[in-house]
Every structure is written in structure tokens, then in C-alpha cells.
Motif scaffolding. Structure first.
Motif, PDB file in Angstrom:
ATOM      1  N   GLY A 200      34.140  10.629 -22.155  1.00  0.00           N
ATOM      2  CA  GLY A 200      33.700  11.164 -23.438  1.00  0.00           C
ATOM      3  C   GLY A 200      33.729  12.671 -23.516  1.00  0.00           C
ATOM      4  O   GLY A 200      33.565  13.249 -24.603  1.00  0.00           O
ATOM      5  N   GLY A 201      33.928  13.322 -22.386  1.00  0.00           N
ATOM      6  CA  GLY A 201      33.874  14.779 -22.354  1.00  0.00           C
ATOM      7  C   GLY A 201      34.954  15.451 -23.176  1.00  0.00           C
ATOM      8  O   GLY A 201      34.698  16.474 -23.828  1.00  0.00           O
ATOM      9  N   PHE A 214      26.607  20.128 -32.576  1.00  0.00           N
ATOM     10  CA  PHE A 214      26.332  19.449 -31.320  1.00  0.00           C
ATOM     11  C   PHE A 214      26.171  17.950 -31.556  1.00  0.00           C
ATOM     12  O   PHE A 214      26.682  17.124 -30.790  1.00  0.00           O
ATOM     13  CB  PHE A 214      25.062  20.035 -30.689  1.00  0.00           C
ATOM     14  CG  PHE A 214      24.738  19.501 -29.337  1.00  0.00           C
ATOM     15  CD1 PHE A 214      25.296  20.050 -28.195  1.00  0.00           C
ATOM     16  CD2 PHE A 214      23.852  18.440 -29.185  1.00  0.00           C
ATOM     17  CE1 PHE A 214      24.994  19.565 -26.929  1.00  0.00           C
ATOM     18  CE2 PHE A 214      23.540  17.939 -27.929  1.00  0.00           C
ATOM     19  CZ  PHE A 214      24.106  18.505 -26.797  1.00  0.00           C
ATOM     20  N   GLY A 215      25.474  17.578 -32.629  1.00  0.00           N
ATOM     21  CA  GLY A 215      25.282  16.164 -32.940  1.00  0.00           C
ATOM     22  C   GLY A 215      26.590  15.454 -33.233  1.00  0.00           C
ATOM     23  O   GLY A 215      26.806  14.320 -32.777  1.00  0.00           O
ATOM     24  N   SER A 216      27.478  16.096 -33.986  1.00  0.00           N
ATOM     25  CA  SER A 216      28.782  15.496 -34.280  1.00  0.00           C
ATOM     26  C   SER A 216      29.609  15.341 -33.014  1.00  0.00           C
ATOM     27  O   SER A 216      30.318  14.346 -32.834  1.00  0.00           O
ATOM     28  CB  SER A 216      29.543  16.355 -35.292  1.00  0.00           C
ATOM     29  OG  SER A 216      28.881  16.367 -36.546  1.00  0.00           O
ATOM     30  N   ALA A 217      29.506  16.320 -32.127  1.00  0.00           N
ATOM     31  CA  ALA A 217      30.237  16.237 -30.860  1.00  0.00           C
ATOM     32  C   ALA A 217      29.703  15.092 -30.013  1.00  0.00           C
ATOM     33  O   ALA A 217      30.469  14.378 -29.354  1.00  0.00           O
ATOM     34  CB  ALA A 217      30.121  17.558 -30.107  1.00  0.00           C
ATOM     35  N   ALA A 220      31.110  11.890 -31.419  1.00  0.00           N
ATOM     36  CA  ALA A 220      32.528  11.746 -31.077  1.00  0.00           C
ATOM     37  C   ALA A 220      32.705  11.304 -29.633  1.00  0.00           C
ATOM     38  O   ALA A 220      33.644  10.582 -29.297  1.00  0.00           O
ATOM     39  CB  ALA A 220      33.252  13.065 -31.308  1.00  0.00           C
ATOM     40  N   ALA A 221      31.774  11.711 -28.753  1.00  0.00           N
ATOM     41  CA  ALA A 221      31.899  11.406 -27.326  1.00  0.00           C
ATOM     42  C   ALA A 221      31.622   9.945 -27.004  1.00  0.00           C
ATOM     43  O   ALA A 221      32.097   9.438 -25.980  1.00  0.00           O
ATOM     44  CB  ALA A 221      30.956  12.307 -26.533  1.00  0.00           C
ATOM     45  N   GLY A 222      30.868   9.261 -27.829  1.00  0.00           N
ATOM     46  CA  GLY A 222      30.636   7.833 -27.608  1.00  0.00           C
ATOM     47  C   GLY A 222      29.350   7.533 -26.865  1.00  0.00           C
ATOM     48  O   GLY A 222      28.681   8.417 -26.322  1.00  0.00           O
ATOM     49  N   ASP A 226      27.497  11.087 -20.986  1.00  0.00           N
ATOM     50  CA  ASP A 226      26.321  11.680 -20.358  1.00  0.00           C
ATOM     51  C   ASP A 226      26.305  13.167 -20.691  1.00  0.00           C
ATOM     52  O   ASP A 226      26.974  13.977 -20.046  1.00  0.00           O
ATOM     53  CB  ASP A 226      26.372  11.475 -18.839  1.00  0.00           C
ATOM     54  CG  ASP A 226      25.082  11.864 -18.140  1.00  0.00           C
ATOM     55  OD1 ASP A 226      24.396  12.777 -18.644  1.00  0.00           O
ATOM     56  OD2 ASP A 226      24.766  11.271 -17.090  1.00  0.00           O
ATOM     57  N   VAL A 227      25.528  13.530 -21.696  1.00  0.00           N
ATOM     58  CA  VAL A 227      25.527  14.905 -22.170  1.00  0.00           C
ATOM     59  C   VAL A 227      24.964  15.854 -21.117  1.00  0.00           C
ATOM     60  O   VAL A 227      25.387  17.019 -21.036  1.00  0.00           O
ATOM     61  CB  VAL A 227      24.742  15.025 -23.494  1.00  0.00           C
ATOM     62  CG1 VAL A 227      23.252  14.743 -23.277  1.00  0.00           C
ATOM     63  CG2 VAL A 227      24.944  16.406 -24.118  1.00  0.00           C
ATOM     64  N   GLY A 228      24.034  15.381 -20.287  1.00  0.00           N
ATOM     65  CA  GLY A 228      23.483  16.243 -19.242  1.00  0.00           C
ATOM     66  C   GLY A 228      24.530  16.689 -18.255  1.00  0.00           C
ATOM     67  O   GLY A 228      24.573  17.861 -17.860  1.00  0.00           O
ATOM     68  N   VAL A 229      25.393  15.756 -17.843  1.00  0.00           N
ATOM     69  CA  VAL A 229      26.475  16.088 -16.916  1.00  0.00           C
ATOM     70  C   VAL A 229      27.426  17.102 -17.545  1.00  0.00           C
ATOM     71  O   VAL A 229      27.844  18.074 -16.907  1.00  0.00           O
ATOM     72  CB  VAL A 229      27.238  14.812 -16.501  1.00  0.00           C
ATOM     73  CG1 VAL A 229      28.507  15.164 -15.738  1.00  0.00           C
ATOM     74  CG2 VAL A 229      26.344  13.912 -15.655  1.00  0.00           C
ATOM     75  N   MET A 230      27.730  16.885 -18.829  1.00  0.00           N
ATOM     76  CA  MET A 230      28.683  17.767 -19.502  1.00  0.00           C
ATOM     77  C   MET A 230      28.115  19.168 -19.680  1.00  0.00           C
ATOM     78  O   MET A 230      28.797  20.172 -19.434  1.00  0.00           O
ATOM     79  CB  MET A 230      29.053  17.173 -20.866  1.00  0.00           C
ATOM     80  CG  MET A 230      30.257  17.827 -21.520  1.00  0.00           C
ATOM     81  SD  MET A 230      31.790  17.410 -20.673  1.00  0.00           S
ATOM     82  CE  MET A 230      32.555  19.012 -20.562  1.00  0.00           C
TER      83      MET A 230
END
Length: 249
Positions: A200-201, A214-217, A220-222, A226-230
Motif C-alpha cells: 500500500g505504500g 493524509f486521509g485520502s492517501a 488509497a493505500a487500502g 500499515d501507516v506507522g511503518v510508512m
């Protein structure tokens, strides 16, 4: 055909005849000198390509690379005196080289090497402080926008381009597996680093590049993203150049 064109055209094509009427400062025939100059130009441009695309040179071997470079020199003469710009069209050119058609990953590996070069020469920036996201409520976080550093580049590929590049350029790297890899090129200090994006990155970064929130991104990532990892990846590599909030003047 202008005199300038008749002088320049044979420089990159040894099959063309030496321009007529060339003389040195004493009025003597200068055909031999032109040949030396022509050879020096071809060698310099070939070396520039080898410097810019070392993984490609290693993948196809030095003899094959020089043969491909000779064809490219004729098809794409330099448009800038700065050799760091030479080879911008090389990835697309590789798609036209029939003997290399069975190596379908070559153009994308070349795109990766070109992106590494552009990242290296990109403008410096002051990275955003991750503390800006502390104590931010969910609404503000989802509506904020993050600008990536000028040195950040994203490449999406059906080939394992980062693994192929690393296997050829970094001793001890694992053998590439047959799977797609999206490459995120980041430059924390001086040397850019090609990284494989987490699941998803690539979609997340693409949305940020487009200027989406940020919310739209995140959307889009699905769901598996894992947003923390990104975020850790982006902040660790100093890849966030700015964070803006809707209520910021």
C-alpha cells in the motif's frame, strides 16, 4: 544541411564520412584530427552512460553495453553540456533493442538508476519535524497534507527492480524473487537509497505527491496498509519536507 550539422552529425556515427574541407590552423587536411576527436567524443559519452547505468552495464556485460551505447549515441545526441543529464532517454531506448527483449526488466532497472542520479542532484531541503504530528486530533491529521522532499522518487514496476539492482551492485544481497517491487528512492544525507515500499505504500506516496490529504492517501493505500511503518520510513529518511494543516495561514 548546415555546415554545423555536417560537422556534428558524423561525430557520433563512425560509418559516416569525415566532413569535406576540414583543415588545421596551417591549412593542412585535418581528417585525422577529426577522427581522434570523434573517437574521444564517443568514448566520453559511453563512459558517461556506464557511470550513470552501472547495473545495466553489469547485467548485459561490457561488450554488449558498449554496442548498445554506440546505438544510443547515434539516436540521442547530448542536448546539454552537463554529462550528469546525459542518458535521460536511455530506459525507453532499451525497450527498442531487440536482442535485449528477453530481459524485460532492463528498462525499469535503468529507470531506477536514472532516478537515483536525479535524487543525488536534487535540491536540498529542511525535513519536517515529526513532532508536528504529536497531539494532533484525528480530524486535523486526516486533513493535513505532506510534501515530499525534492530528492524523493517513486517507481512502480512489475519486476523486482530494487532486488535486481542490489544483487548486482551490493555484494551479499539476496537473489531477486519473481515478484513486483515498487521502489521508493529517498536521500537522508548525501547518497540516495532505493527501498521497496511496504504493501500500500506506493499508493499512499502517489496520493501525497498529487497533493491529496493524509486521509485520502490512507484510503488509497487500502485496508492492509500499515501507516506507522510508512511514516517511520519517511521520517527516518528525512523524506517529508513539509506538513500543512487546513487552519494554517
Amino acid at each position: 544541411m548546415t555546415e554545423q550539422h555536417s560537422f556534428r552529425a558524423p561525430l557520433l556515427d563512425a560509418d559516416r564520412a569525415i566532413p569535406e574541407g576540414l583543415t588545421d590552423g596551417l591549412g593542412r587536411p585535418a581528417g585525422a584530427r577529426y577522427n581522434v576527436y570523434r573517437n574521444n567524443v564517443a568514448v566520453s559519452l559511453t563512459e558517461a552512460l556506464e557511470t550513470g547505468f552501472p547495473a545495466i552495464a553489469k547485467l548485459i556485460g561490457p561488450d554488449n553495453f558498449r554496442a548498445v551505447a554506440a546505438r544510443y549515441l547515434r539516436a540521442a545526441p547530448p542536448t546539454s553540456p552537463l554529462m550528469m543529464h546525459y542518458g535521460a532517454g536511455f530506459p525507453e531506448f532499451l525497450k527498442t533493442v531487440e536482442p535485449l527483449a528477453h530481459l524485460g526488466y532492463l528498462p525499469d532497472v535503468a529507470r531506477l538508476e536514472l532516478a537515483l542520479r536525479r535524487s543525488f542532484h536534487a535540491a536540498d531541503h529542511t525535513p519536517a519535524d515529526p513532532a508536528l504530528l504529536q497531539d494532533v486530533d484525528d480530524d486535523a491529521l486526516m486533513s493535513c497534507r505532506m510534501a515530499l522532499a525534492p530528492s524523493a522518487h517513486l517507481l512502480r514496476s512489475p519486476w523486482p527492480i530494487v532486488s535486481i539492482w542490489a544483487f548486482n551492485m551490493r555484494p551479499g544481497s539476496a537473489k531477486p524473487q519473481a515478484r513486483p517491487e515498487d521502489a521508493l528512492i529517498l536521500r537522508a544525507e548525501f547518497d540516495p537509497e532505493p527501498l521497496v515500499t511496504p504493501e500500500g505504500g506506493a499508493a499512499f506516496v502517489t496520493a501525497l505527491i498529487r497533493g491529496e490529504s493524509f486521509g485520502s492517501a490512507m484510503t488509497a493505500a487500502g485496508d492492509s496498509f500499515d501507516v506507522g511503518v510508512m511514516l517511520n520510513l519517511l521520517f527516518t529518511h528525512r523524506a517529508i519536507a513539509g506538513i500543512s494543516f487546513e487552519d494554517t495561514p
